[in-house]
Design a protein around this motif. Sequence first.
Motif, short mmCIF file in Angstrom:
data_model
loop_
_atom_site.label_atom_id
_atom_site.label_comp_id
_atom_site.label_asym_id
_atom_site.label_seq_id
_atom_site.Cartn_x
_atom_site.Cartn_y
_atom_site.Cartn_z
N PRO A 1 0.82 -1.21 0.00
CA PRO A 1 0.00 0.00 0.00
C PRO A 1 0.86 1.27 0.00
N TRP B 1 0.64 4.12 -2.81
CA TRP B 1 0.27 5.47 -2.44
C TRP B 1 1.38 6.46 -2.83
N ARG C 1 -2.24 6.47 -5.58
CA ARG C 1 -3.61 5.93 -5.49
C ARG C 1 -3.94 5.57 -4.06
N SER C 2 -5.22 5.64 -3.74
CA SER C 2 -5.63 5.24 -2.39
C SER C 2 -5.63 3.71 -2.32
N PRO C 3 -4.83 3.12 -1.42
CA PRO C 3 -4.79 1.66 -1.32
C PRO C 3 -6.16 1.07 -1.04
N TRP C 4 -6.95 1.77 -0.26
CA TRP C 4 -8.27 1.29 0.12
C TRP C 4 -9.16 1.15 -1.12
N THR C 5 -9.19 2.20 -1.93
CA THR C 5 -10.03 2.18 -3.14
C THR C 5 -9.51 1.12 -4.11
N TYR C 6 -8.18 1.07 -4.23
CA TYR C 6 -7.60 0.11 -5.17
C TYR C 6 -7.92 -1.32 -4.73
#
Length: 450
Positions: A278, A282, A287-292
């Motif tokens: 992550p 990031w 990119r947001s790790p959560w969204t990805y």
Amino acid sequence: MDEPWYSKLHWQILVGLIFAFIYAVVVRQIVGIEPVRAVPTDASTAVGAAQATVDGAVDFTRQRQTTMQTLATWRAPFAFVGDLFLRLLTMMIVPLILATVVSGIARMGSPENLGRVGLRTIGYYLITTFLAVIGGLLIVNILGPGKGLDLSIGGTESLEPTPLADVFLNIVPEQPIGAFASGDMLPTIFVAVLTGIGLLVVGEPAKPVAEFFQGFEALVLKIVDWVLALAPIGVAGLLVDTMLDPELVDLVAFLSDLGVYMIAVLGGLALHALVTLPLLLWLIAGRSPWTYAGALAPALMTAFSTASSSGTYPLTRECVTDRAGVSETSADFVLPLGATINMDGTALYEAVAAIFIANALGIDITFAQQVIIVLTATLAAVGAAGVPSAGLVTMIIVLESVGLPAEGYGLVVAVDRILDMSRTTVNVWGDSVGAAVVEAWMPSTAESAA
Ligand code: ASP
């Protein structure tokens, strides 16, 4: 208007997995998958005791046979559906690689772009696999599973992994069609890359062939869509099949010393998947790790149920491109290679297992040997195919590199499946993060793909 939650693939797969989990737990309870050995009660005389033991053993065998038959009945329909889904996925791998890699390279516009993507991809793979192994070694050294056990290894049959030199030689197929037919991913990628470069270099005269591959790609992607619609039922089938395998996890082994070993592997995997990757995603890709991770959820859950990164590849590609929006130019080069050679989870697992085996056999591993383990685990993971248990076999390369007995793998076999499912999930997550990172390193290529 937003689609309702239940029409989204990741929720459907999650519901499938939850259903499968509950079903399997209930069946295990009802059928009594681990029947307790019958203890004879009539033991007042020696003869009586002996007779009772024989009766008990006969009862036990009969009881066990009935248990296994009942289990097979509850398991069979799910195993069938799971196998069907896996076959459909496997059927699509070679056409998908051929179509997307050839068209992907043709879209890059020039062989130099390919060279740049290639170098960055390999750089990313090596660095992340290294980081994974180091994280794993850190945790296994802290927890020290197997220390003080002093086990010896009894009659395990020996396995022969393919020597590393042959792994590299086998990338070049003797017959392209032969490689396609046997479903070997690396030689297929090799042929596809050469074809793509050839199309770029030849240009105009080869245009009809390039157009053919574009049309072929659209066709294959449509069929893959159909197959993926079956994922919720397919992964549920696979999970039930695995959970109702009487040999899935030997609970006694789990609760004993292998438990600490499993915690070391799972802890290392968690560190890599939840912290290292992550952070890279990031910091480099922004990119947001959560969204990805949300976009990747269907692929990650499928990786977990299939324990095969190659089998999961069609889903990984769909999630990375369609759901996460990574350019096809990056994804179509990074992902197929990743599904075959980038195995962060496998490398970490092999290193941790090697240390555990050494501890359990009472053999000291020096710092220099740990460095050798880092190097060989990274390479051995490259040699592991993206299929279930592949890492268990290539682990022997790691064992032998530091003089540990190859049969040592027998000590960890009992809990391999559950660790395989977990490391495969991390392997697929590592490939997917790679696609976003390489894309970020290649702004010009990403644009040229648009
Ligand atoms: N099952 C893993 C994969 O497909 C390979 C391994 O056994 O570690 O990624």
